[in-house]
Write a protein that holds these residues in place. Structure first.
Motif, PDB file in Angstrom:
ATOM      1  N   LEU A  88       3.111   2.500   8.027  1.00 52.45           N
ATOM      2  CA  LEU A  88       3.569   3.447   7.010  1.00 52.45           C
ATOM      3  C   LEU A  88       4.964   3.052   6.543  1.00 52.45           C
ATOM      4  N   CYS A  89       5.190   3.121   5.241  1.00 53.01           N
ATOM      5  CA  CYS A  89       6.548   2.925   4.725  1.00 53.01           C
ATOM      6  C   CYS A  89       7.235   4.292   4.724  1.00 53.01           C
ATOM      7  N   PRO A  90       8.316   4.432   5.501  1.00 49.63           N
ATOM      8  CA  PRO A  90       8.964   5.744   5.587  1.00 49.63           C
ATOM      9  C   PRO A  90       9.554   6.193   4.254  1.00 49.63           C
ATOM     10  N   TYR A  91       9.891   5.241   3.403  1.00 47.93           N
ATOM     11  CA  TYR A  91      10.484   5.586   2.104  1.00 47.93           C
ATOM     12  C   TYR A  91       9.411   6.114   1.154  1.00 47.93           C
ATOM     13  N   MET A  92       8.305   5.380   1.066  1.00 50.33           N
ATOM     14  CA  MET A  92       7.207   5.811   0.188  1.00 50.33           C
ATOM     15  C   MET A  92       6.663   7.161   0.644  1.00 50.33           C
ATOM     16  N   LYS A  93       6.562   7.306   1.968  1.00 51.20           N
ATOM     17  CA  LYS A  93       5.917   8.507   2.504  1.00 51.20           C
ATOM     18  C   LYS A  93       6.849   9.720   2.506  1.00 51.20           C
ATOM     19  N   GLY A 127      14.176   5.190  -0.585  1.00 48.04           N
ATOM     20  CA  GLY A 127      14.893   3.916  -0.754  1.00 48.04           C
ATOM     21  C   GLY A 127      13.968   2.746  -0.489  1.00 48.04           C
ATOM     22  N   CYS A 128      14.525   1.629  -0.020  1.00 46.61           N
ATOM     23  CA  CYS A 128      13.709   0.446   0.309  1.00 46.61           C
ATOM     24  C   CYS A 128      14.616  -0.504   1.085  1.00 46.61           C
ATOM     25  N   SER A 129      14.134  -1.012   2.223  1.00 49.27           N
ATOM     26  CA  SER A 129      14.995  -1.876   3.047  1.00 49.27           C
ATOM     27  C   SER A 129      15.365  -3.163   2.310  1.00 49.27           C
ATOM     28  N   LEU A 130      14.482  -3.639   1.434  1.00 50.69           N
ATOM     29  CA  LEU A 130      14.817  -4.851   0.668  1.00 50.69           C
ATOM     30  C   LEU A 130      15.919  -4.554  -0.340  1.00 50.69           C
ATOM     31  N   ALA A 131      15.780  -3.442  -1.055  1.00 51.22           N
ATOM     32  CA  ALA A 131      16.785  -3.093  -2.072  1.00 51.22           C
ATOM     33  C   ALA A 131      18.150  -2.861  -1.435  1.00 51.22           C
ATOM     34  N   THR A 146      14.596  -8.273   4.341  1.00 47.28           N
ATOM     35  CA  THR A 146      13.198  -8.173   4.796  1.00 47.28           C
ATOM     36  C   THR A 146      12.682  -6.766   4.500  1.00 47.28           C
ATOM     37  N   CYS A 147      11.366  -6.646   4.453  1.00 47.50           N
ATOM     38  CA  CYS A 147      10.731  -5.333   4.308  1.00 47.50           C
ATOM     39  C   CYS A 147      10.438  -4.809   5.708  1.00 47.50           C
ATOM     40  N   VAL A 148      10.876  -3.590   6.016  1.00 46.12           N
ATOM     41  CA  VAL A 148      10.686  -3.052   7.378  1.00 46.12           C
ATOM     42  C   VAL A 148       9.222  -2.802   7.711  1.00 46.12           C
ATOM     43  N   VAL A 149       8.398  -2.744   6.696  1.00 45.00           N
ATOM     44  CA  VAL A 149       6.962  -2.528   6.933  1.00 45.00           C
ATOM     45  C   VAL A 149       6.281  -3.869   7.231  1.00 45.00           C
ATOM     46  N   HIS A 150       6.515  -4.864   6.411  1.00 43.41           N
ATOM     47  CA  HIS A 150       5.755  -6.115   6.506  1.00 43.41           C
ATOM     48  C   HIS A 150       6.316  -7.121   7.511  1.00 43.41           C
ATOM     49  N   VAL A 173       0.670   2.285  -5.341  1.00 44.72           N
ATOM     50  CA  VAL A 173      -0.506   2.249  -4.457  1.00 44.72           C
ATOM     51  C   VAL A 173      -0.176   2.506  -2.985  1.00 44.72           C
ATOM     52  N   TYR A 174       1.088   2.575  -2.607  1.00 46.23           N
ATOM     53  CA  TYR A 174       1.441   2.929  -1.231  1.00 46.23           C
ATOM     54  C   TYR A 174       1.566   4.443  -1.044  1.00 46.23           C
ATOM     55  N   GLN A 175       1.395   5.200  -2.098  1.00 47.90           N
ATOM     56  CA  GLN A 175       1.407   6.657  -1.946  1.00 47.90           C
ATOM     57  C   GLN A 175       0.089   7.108  -1.304  1.00 47.90           C
ATOM     58  N   GLY A 186       7.096   6.680  -6.205  1.00 49.09           N
ATOM     59  CA  GLY A 186       7.286   5.322  -5.696  1.00 49.09           C
ATOM     60  C   GLY A 186       8.696   5.354  -5.137  1.00 49.09           C
ATOM     61  N   VAL A 187       9.370   4.214  -5.090  1.00 52.21           N
ATOM     62  CA  VAL A 187      10.731   4.259  -4.551  1.00 52.21           C
ATOM     63  C   VAL A 187      11.776   4.090  -5.649  1.00 52.21           C
ATOM     64  N   HIS A 188      13.041   4.289  -5.260  1.00 52.37           N
ATOM     65  CA  HIS A 188      14.099   4.467  -6.247  1.00 52.37           C
ATOM     66  C   HIS A 188      14.247   3.279  -7.191  1.00 52.37           C
ATOM     67  N   ILE A 219      11.767  -7.694  -7.678  1.00 53.21           N
ATOM     68  CA  ILE A 219      12.005  -6.400  -8.335  1.00 53.21           C
ATOM     69  C   ILE A 219      12.519  -5.331  -7.362  1.00 53.21           C
ATOM     70  N   ASN A 220      12.316  -5.542  -6.060  1.00 56.96           N
ATOM     71  CA  ASN A 220      12.766  -4.580  -5.041  1.00 56.96           C
ATOM     72  C   ASN A 220      14.275  -4.683  -4.834  1.00 56.96           C
ATOM     73  N   THR A 221      15.036  -4.393  -5.873  1.00 57.51           N
ATOM     74  CA  THR A 221      16.495  -4.480  -5.833  1.00 57.51           C
ATOM     75  C   THR A 221      17.083  -3.413  -6.753  1.00 57.51           C
ATOM     76  N   ALA A 225       2.606 -10.647   0.449  1.00 62.71           N
ATOM     77  CA  ALA A 225       3.523 -11.794   0.449  1.00 62.71           C
ATOM     78  C   ALA A 225       4.872 -11.496   1.100  1.00 62.71           C
ATOM     79  N   GLU A 226       5.149 -10.228   1.438  1.00 61.97           N
ATOM     80  CA  GLU A 226       6.397  -9.899   2.136  1.00 61.97           C
ATOM     81  C   GLU A 226       6.302 -10.139   3.646  1.00 61.97           C
ATOM     82  N   CYS A 227       5.129 -10.549   4.137  1.00 59.18           N
ATOM     83  CA  CYS A 227       4.963 -10.791   5.578  1.00 59.18           C
ATOM     84  C   CYS A 227       5.575 -12.145   5.963  1.00 59.18           C
TER      85      CYS A 227
HETATM   86  S1  SF4 Z   1       6.916  -1.198   1.854  1.00 56.06           S
HETATM   87 FE1  SF4 Z   1       8.755  -2.422   2.244  1.00 56.06          FE
HETATM   88  S2  SF4 Z   1       9.271  -3.315   0.250  1.00 56.06           S
HETATM   89 FE2  SF4 Z   1       7.839  -1.585  -0.132  1.00 56.06          FE
HETATM   90  S3  SF4 Z   1       9.191   0.188  -0.472  1.00 56.06           S
HETATM   91 FE3  SF4 Z   1       8.665   0.188   1.735  1.00 56.06          FE
HETATM   92  S4  SF4 Z   1      10.397  -0.920   2.662  1.00 56.06           S
HETATM   93 FE4  SF4 Z   1      10.472  -1.397   0.468  1.00 56.06          FE
END
Ligand code: SF4
Length: 335
Positions: free
Chosen positions: A289-294, A112-116, A203-207, A51-53, A87-89, A140-142, A231-233
């Motif tokens: 915006l999530c740079p990874y998703m986008k 990628g994902c900053s949490l992973a 942490t999530c770089v977006v939230h 849903v972040y796409q 989605g992400v990796h 699951i973000n790992t 919930a990542e905020c």
């Molecule tokens: S929004 Fe945050 S948790 Fe989701 S993929 Fe982007 S960096 Fe990772």
């Protein structure tokens, strides 16, 4: 204009996509979605869209749409030969672990994902050595390697429910890698970070960057506003909103309520989708915006379908087997 293209423009318009295109741009989007959907059929591929796409991906080419839990669950039932993950990796790795005989791809090297990236398998082994006997509950973000070192996986959709069940058998546990989500869950469950729940520093770089002060400003400007946050905020932000949850919970909340306005504190793609799904409701944007998703676009999808080999997702068999055990535990406890 070609008949097939005219039909595709009509289809995208019926989904509301014309509302997010500048004049004349829908034709270009339609040409791409038409070609992607043709290639998907040819390769018997299914597209999972988080849903972040962007809506052109979710509505234009997505077959399975949802949050990370729904996509992981839906993936298990697909009869397609190929899974393409918009989605992400880590999500694609999960799909590969659950569907080892299928080819799985992500149409971007940068998804990628900053949490992973915040934790490795060795970090989890060190935590287990420091806190012997404590179960490891992992968001699951790992990576697959981290999942392989864990006892149970959770998503934002089921974390509270699963932690409650884990606490029936254990006094303390380790939760990785999101320290904000861990602190928010601890508060909801009446547990103390550092004592009942050992947290990691991810942490999530977006939230992590939303400002709680802005919520007060929006409340003044929009009487009757309901604020929802992922919930990542951080906890200070969660304390300022009316509802905390994963994106699936947030969408259901919007669907089942009738507020004067909704403030959605999460990634921008979610707000765009909510606006298209509920055009009669009033949404106030407070998104990032999530740079990874986008990093995934219709163009990167087209490139992948034409030459998929560089983007194939693989997981070593021994890691996949151990990671599957912790993912299956999630499905069992979330049921
Ligand atoms: S929004 Fe945050 S948790 Fe989701 S993929 Fe982007 S960096 Fe990772």
């Amino acid at each position: 204009m070609d008949q097939a293209l005219t039909e595709e423009i009509k289809r995208l318009t019926s989904l509301g996509l014309h509302r997010r295109c500048v004049e004349g741009a829908l034709e270009g989007v339609a040409a791409k979605t038409l070609e992607i959907n043709r290639l998907k059929k040819e390769k018997n591929a299914v597209v999972c869209a988080h849903v972040y796409q962007t809506p052109d991906i979710i509505l234009g080419i997505g077959d399975l749409v949802g949050d990370s839990y729904k996509l992981a669950d839906d993936c298990r039932k697909t009869t397609a030969d190929v899974i393409i993950f918009c989605g992400v990796h880590f999500m694609a790795e999960t799909a590969k672990i659950l569907n080892p005989s299928k080819k799985v791809y992500v149409p971007s090297k940068n998804a990628g994902c900053s949490l992973a990236e915040a934790i490795t398998g060795a970090d989890v082994r060190n935590l287990k050595a420091e806190y012997p006997g404590l179960p490891v509950v992992t968001y699951i973000n790992t990576s697959a390697e981290v999942k392989a070192e864990s006892d149970c996986i959770v998503t934002s959709a089921n974390a509270e429910k699963i932690l409650r069940k884990m606490y029936e058998k254990h006094e303390r546990l380790i939760f990785v890698p999101d320290r904000f989500m861990g602190a928010n869950l601890a508060k909801a469950l009446g547990k103390t970070p550092g004592k009942d729940i050992i947290l990691w520093k991810g942490t999530c770089v977006v939230h992590e960057r939303f400002n709680p002060e802005l919520i007060k400003v929006y409340r003044k400007n929009y009487p009757g506003l309901v604020a929802l946050a992922h919930a990542e905020c951080p906890s200070e932000l969660i304390n300022a909103v009316d509802f905390m949850g994963g994106t699936g919970d947030m969408m259901r909340y919007v669907e089942s309520t009738d507020a004067a306005a909704y403030l959605l504190v999460t990634e921008c793609g979610f707000g765009e989708l909510a606006k298209l799904r509920f055009p009669e409701k009033n949404f106030i944007a407070m998104c990032r915006l999530c740079p990874y998703m986008k990093s995934i676009t219709l163009d990167s999808m087209l490139a992948l379908l034409k030459d998929p080999s560089p983007e194939e997702v693989t997981v070593p068999a021994d890691i996949a087997a151990r990671a599957k055990h912790s993912i299956d535990k999630m499905f069992e406890l979330a049921a």
